[in-house]
Design an enzyme around this catalytic site. Structure first.
Site, PDB file in Angstrom:
ATOM      1  N   GLU A   1       7.280 -21.680  27.140  1.00  0.00           N
ATOM      2  CA  GLU A   1       7.997 -21.746  25.866  1.00  0.00           C
ATOM      3  C   GLU A   1       8.032 -23.181  25.323  1.00  0.00           C
ATOM      4  O   GLU A   1       9.038 -23.877  25.394  1.00  0.00           O
ATOM      5  CB  GLU A   1       9.413 -21.195  26.001  1.00  0.00           C
ATOM      6  CG  GLU A   1       9.444 -19.688  26.243  1.00  0.00           C
ATOM      7  CD  GLU A   1      10.837 -19.092  26.170  1.00  0.00           C
ATOM      8  OE1 GLU A   1      10.962 -17.901  25.818  1.00  0.00           O
ATOM      9  OE2 GLU A   1      11.820 -19.802  26.480  1.00  0.00           O
TER      10      GLU A   1
ATOM     11  N   GLU B   1       7.070 -12.467  27.580  1.00  0.00           N
ATOM     12  CA  GLU B   1       8.468 -12.214  27.935  1.00  0.00           C
ATOM     13  C   GLU B   1       9.085 -11.281  26.903  1.00  0.00           C
ATOM     14  O   GLU B   1       8.911 -11.482  25.698  1.00  0.00           O
ATOM     15  CB  GLU B   1       9.281 -13.510  27.985  1.00  0.00           C
ATOM     16  CG  GLU B   1       8.892 -14.468  29.078  1.00  0.00           C
ATOM     17  CD  GLU B   1       9.824 -15.678  29.144  1.00  0.00           C
ATOM     18  OE1 GLU B   1      10.956 -15.583  28.606  1.00  0.00           O
ATOM     19  OE2 GLU B   1       9.432 -16.709  29.718  1.00  0.00           O
TER      20      GLU B   1
END
Length: 603
Positions: free
Chosen positions: A173, A280
């Site tokens: 991320e 995710e």
């Protein structure tokens, strides 16, 4: 993941799943088997070391990996930290040696493997990208070597144990970069060099492993375009674009942003020629297992729908974590050791959304590109305001959804304003209105609407979203040859909303039939459903000699609700729809070379 989500206390047990999930079609095909249905299980080793046990639905103790496998999971993702603390259960572990041990175990059970390099001693995410303690004082040149050496070492240890990861993330991320401050996006050239070192190390050990660059907020197209445009211009090397998608943390239902996710998946694959993966995803399985199930099906379908097979799969983040262990709100396991029914979504074969038939947008200047910024009452649009002063609330500005300009409603004082088009000379029929919107919220009313078409006005409140979201109004029945569509705001001082890429299209698909005739009625079609309306069980009567038939039930917005295959010689078969919410649903029947469509009302 955000670490702030991981440190809360224990939460309530997961709710029991709805009974009708058991009737879903769990077919598999060669195509479906290539689709990654994944779980990130970074906590599993320390859970097992601290005597957390896992049970299937029947209450039989099993290996957690086996339970996941029985739920359709075929891939496992592991995060790896450089030199983590071993003191804290939740925030420690995930060392290279532990990851090799767990990846070897998963591989030996037949799972495909994804490795997620955080390049930190603990959590790395958009809010924190802390360098490992051992690298803290290294020069940028040394940091490049650190990334290469660490990546190469872990990959080589995996290889020595017979594990070849199918996918490898370099960074977790990283919309703001990694290894701050040297690898911040404020110095994108250096960030690119660090990412390329990770890429080179992966390929040096395993040329077949696909390197993933991963950002959060997968529904935010502007976020991804900005990052990957810069990565491309700086010579970044990667194979796959990874996304996180958490409607829960966006404070919205997934139906608000699923179309934005789908658009972004397809745009990334087309714009950069790369494969895409939802690395995710998660939802509140305890509070709303059916909603999470629906979301997971929709996300898988969105990924499977990326053209040319560029949608690789979907990974649920830490489904196995008891809340009593991690306090994680979006786990998919109860404190009783049993999985949530939401995970049944991975047993469903992903179905790419049906291609949208070619249609003509009937609106002029739908993207507000005709005039430039600062235009009030743009070309082909009409404005109305409750006072002369408030006409200033309507104007175009830069920052469009997929082009330069957009329409915005904003004023420093309270205002009422609408921006609209009245289309005349329309063919009578059913129309759909779609638009991309942003909304800061706070208004008394903020709506996309359609009216003056011969029926009651239809309107839809804009979701509160600082990123672009696509919304739609369906079933606009034009009977008088015209329709007015527009954006209406009744706002307080400083409230804003934006509109872009508005579409009004005539539906070209065949009209859905309402099967209200009884089985004995001589005018009844060969196939019909009853009772209609229905409360619990819907009976489907097929023509004599029908082949196996797949039944797909959709909500009015096109969300898949139920898929079931009917086999055997019995003409009348029952569908359990007790778990559906009250409302109108579409039914599509496929089999024996035929496709039929119907609708029914659920009480």
């Amino acid at each position: 993941m955000k670490t702030s989500f991981l440190l809360t206390g224990a939460r309530r047990l997961l709710l029991a799943g709805t009974a009708w999930c058991a009737t879903l079609l769990f077919s598999a095909s060669a195509t479906a088997q290539t689709f990654a249905k994944g779980a990130d299980t970074g906590w599993l080793q320390q859970m097992e070391a601290n005597n957390y046990l896992f049970y299937n639905y029947q209450g039989v103790r099993q290996d957690c990996f086996q339970i996941l496998k029985d739920k359709g999971i075929n891939s496992i993702r592991f995060r790896v930290w450089v030199n983590p603390s071993m003191v804290d259960w939740v925030n420690g572990h995930c060392s290279p040696s532990e990851v090799v041990t767990m990846a070897t175990r998963a591989k030996n059970l037949g799972f495909r493997i994804m490795i997620d390099f955080h390049y930190s001693d603990s959590w790395a995410d958009p809010g924190q990208q802390t360098k490992p303690a051992a690298w803290a004082n290294h020069s940028f040149s040394q940091l490049q070597q650190d990334v290469y050496d660490h990546t190469y070492s872990v990959m080589n240890a995996l290889k020595a144990n017979g594990v070849t990861p199918e996918w490898v993330q370099v960074g977790n991320e990283i919309p703001n970069g990694m290894l701050w401050p040297e690898g911040s996006t404020s110095n994108f050239a250096q960030l690119t060099q660090l990412l390329n070192k990770g890429y080179d190390a992966v390929k040096a050990v395993s040329a077949t492993s696909k390197v993933v660059v991963h950002l959060d907020k997968g529904n935010d197209n502007a976020r991804f375009r900005s990052f990957f445009d810069r990565l491309t211009s700086n010579g970044g090397k990667y194979d796959v674009i990874g996304m996180s998608y958490y409607p829960y943390w966006l404070n919205q239902d997934y139906t608000t942003s699923i179309s934005s996710l789908q658009f972004n998946l397809q745009d990334m694959a087309s714009r950069y020629g790369k494969q895409v993966v939802v690395a995710e995803v998660g939802g509140d399985c305890a509070a709303a297992p059916q909603n999470v199930y629906d979301m997971l099906v929709a996300v898988q379908n969105a990924v499977a729908g990326v053209p040319n097979g560029k949608g690789l799969g979907v990974f649920y983040w830490e489904p196995e974590s008891y809340r009593s262990f991690s306090g994680y709100q979006l786990s998919a396991w109860g404190n009783d050791g049993k999985p949530s029914s939401a995970l049944n979504a991975f047993l469903v074969t992903p179905t790419a959304p049906a291609p949208t038939p070619p249609s003509t947008n009937l609106l002029a200047n739908p993207g507000f590109e005709a005039n430039g910024a600062g235009t009030q009452t743009p070309t082909s649009w009409t404005s109305w305001a409750n006072t002369t002063t408030n006409y200033a609330a309507d104007k175009t500005e830069t920052g469009g959804q997929a082009s330069t300009y957009r329409l915005t409603h904003w004023l420093s004082a309270a205002y009422q304003v609408s921006t609209y088009q009245l289309k005349t000379g329309l063919t009578n029929g059913t129309y759909t209105l779609k638009a991309w919107v942003q909304n800061g919220g706070g208004q008394k009313a903020c709506q996309l609407y359609a009216k003056n078409f011969g029926g009651t006005e239809k309107n839809l409140a804009l979701p509160v979203s600082t990123t672009w979201a696509q919304i739609q109004i369906t079933g606009i029945q034009v009977t008088n040859g015209q329709c007015e569509i527009g954006l209406w705001s009744d706002a307080n001082a400083g409230n804003y909303c934006s509109l872009d890429n508005v579409e009004l299209t005539l539906n070209t698909s065949s009209t859905l039939r309402s099967t209200t005739l009884s089985a004995s009625d001589p005018e009844a079609p060969a196939t019909h459903l009853y009772p209609n309306p229905v409360t619990d069980e819907l009976t489907l009567t097929l023509p004599a000699g029908s082949a196996a038939t797949t039944v797909r039930i959709y909500s009015l917005t096109g969300k898949p609700m139920l898929t079931q295959t009917l086999r055997g010689v019995a003409r009348s078969q029952r569908l359990n729809v007790a778990g559906l919410a009250a409302g109108l649903y579409h039914v599509q029947l496929e089999g024996g070379g035929r496709t039929e469509s119907y609708k029914f009302v659920k009480r």
